[in-house]
Design a protein around this motif. Sequence first.
Motif, PDB file in Angstrom:
ATOM      1  N   THR A  66     -10.621  11.353  10.512  1.00 59.28           N
ATOM      2  CA  THR A  66      -9.825  10.129  10.393  1.00 59.28           C
ATOM      3  C   THR A  66      -9.719   9.488  11.779  1.00 59.28           C
ATOM      4  N   PRO A  67      -9.776   8.168  11.852  1.00 57.43           N
ATOM      5  CA  PRO A  67      -9.979   7.207  10.756  1.00 57.43           C
ATOM      6  C   PRO A  67     -11.394   7.291  10.169  1.00 57.43           C
ATOM      7  N   PHE A  68     -11.511   6.837   8.932  1.00 48.58           N
ATOM      8  CA  PHE A  68     -12.771   6.953   8.197  1.00 48.58           C
ATOM      9  C   PHE A  68     -13.852   6.089   8.833  1.00 48.58           C
TER      10      PHE A  68
END
Length: 298
Positions: free
Chosen positions: A68-70
Motif C-alpha cells: 500500500t498504496p496500490f
Amino acid sequence: MAVMQETTRIVLAGKEPRAPRRAPRTAGGWLVVLGKVILGALFVGASLFPLAWMVIAGFKSKTEVVETPFQFFPEVWLWENYTQILADPTFLRTLAWTFFGAVLFTVGSLAVNSLAAYAFARLDFRFKGAIWTIVITTMFIPGMTILLTSFIVVTRLSMLDTLAVLVIPGLASAGMVFFIRQFYLNIPKSLEEAAMLDGCGRFGIFVRIFLPLSKPPFVVMGITAFLAYWNSYVWPILTITSPDRFVLQQYLATFRSERSTELGLLMAGSVLAAAPVIILFLIFQRQIIGNIKMAGLK
C-alpha cells in the motif's frame, strides 16, 4: 403512389430497389451513440481489469503484490516468477494431467449426451415423455445438494483417488442433452428416411448423418464441458488425496496454503492455468457467438 410505381418499374427492369437513405444523425443521436460507447468501454474495462491485474501481478515481487498504496504496474518487471513456475515439474505434470482429464471428460460427455439427445429427439419408446420430464427436472437440482450422496456412491464403488472419479460421475448432463436435442429436432427427417431406404440402421444414421452435422452444438457444449472439468475444485478436493493426481485448482490451492508469501509466483501460476481456456475461447469464439445467435433466432 409515385414511390410504388417507381419500385414496380425498377423491379420489372430486373433491378433491386435502392434502400432508402438514412437520415443524418442529430446531435441527440450522436450523444446516445457516445453514451453507449462509453458504457461499453466501462463494462469491458471492469471485466478485464481482474485478469489484467493478475497478469501484471505475476511480474511483481513478493511485497509489491500487497503493498500500500496500490500500484498497478511493478517498479521492476520480474520474469523469474513465470520462468520458475514453468520450471516446476510438479506444476507441469499437474497441467498435463488436468488437460488429459479435461479432454477425456469432454469427449465422453459429448458421446454420452449426444446419444441420449438422439434417442429423445428421434426414437419412440415407452414412457418417453415421463423419462424426459425426469431428465429435465434434474436441471433444477443444485449440485451441492447431491454432493454427499455422490461421495457415498463413488466410495462404495472404490473409485476414490482415481481418474475415473473425476470423469465418470459428471458425464451425463441434462442441460447438454436438452441443448443437443433441440438441435437434432431441426434436422430434416427426410435424411433419415433416405438412409433407412439404403438399409442404414439407427446407429449408422446417428454416426453418418447426425454426428457430421453436430459441429455447432458440439463446439458450445464441448467447451462448456472442458471448462467445467478445468475449473473443478470442490469435487476433486473430496475425492482425490494423492498429490500426483491433483487437478490444477487443487495444486493452486495447495500452493497458496504452503507458500502463502510468494503471491507473485501464485499469480504467475494462475495466469498459466487460465491461458489454455482463454486460447480455446479465442479459437472458437466465432462458432460460439454464431451458435448463440442461432439459438436465439430459433
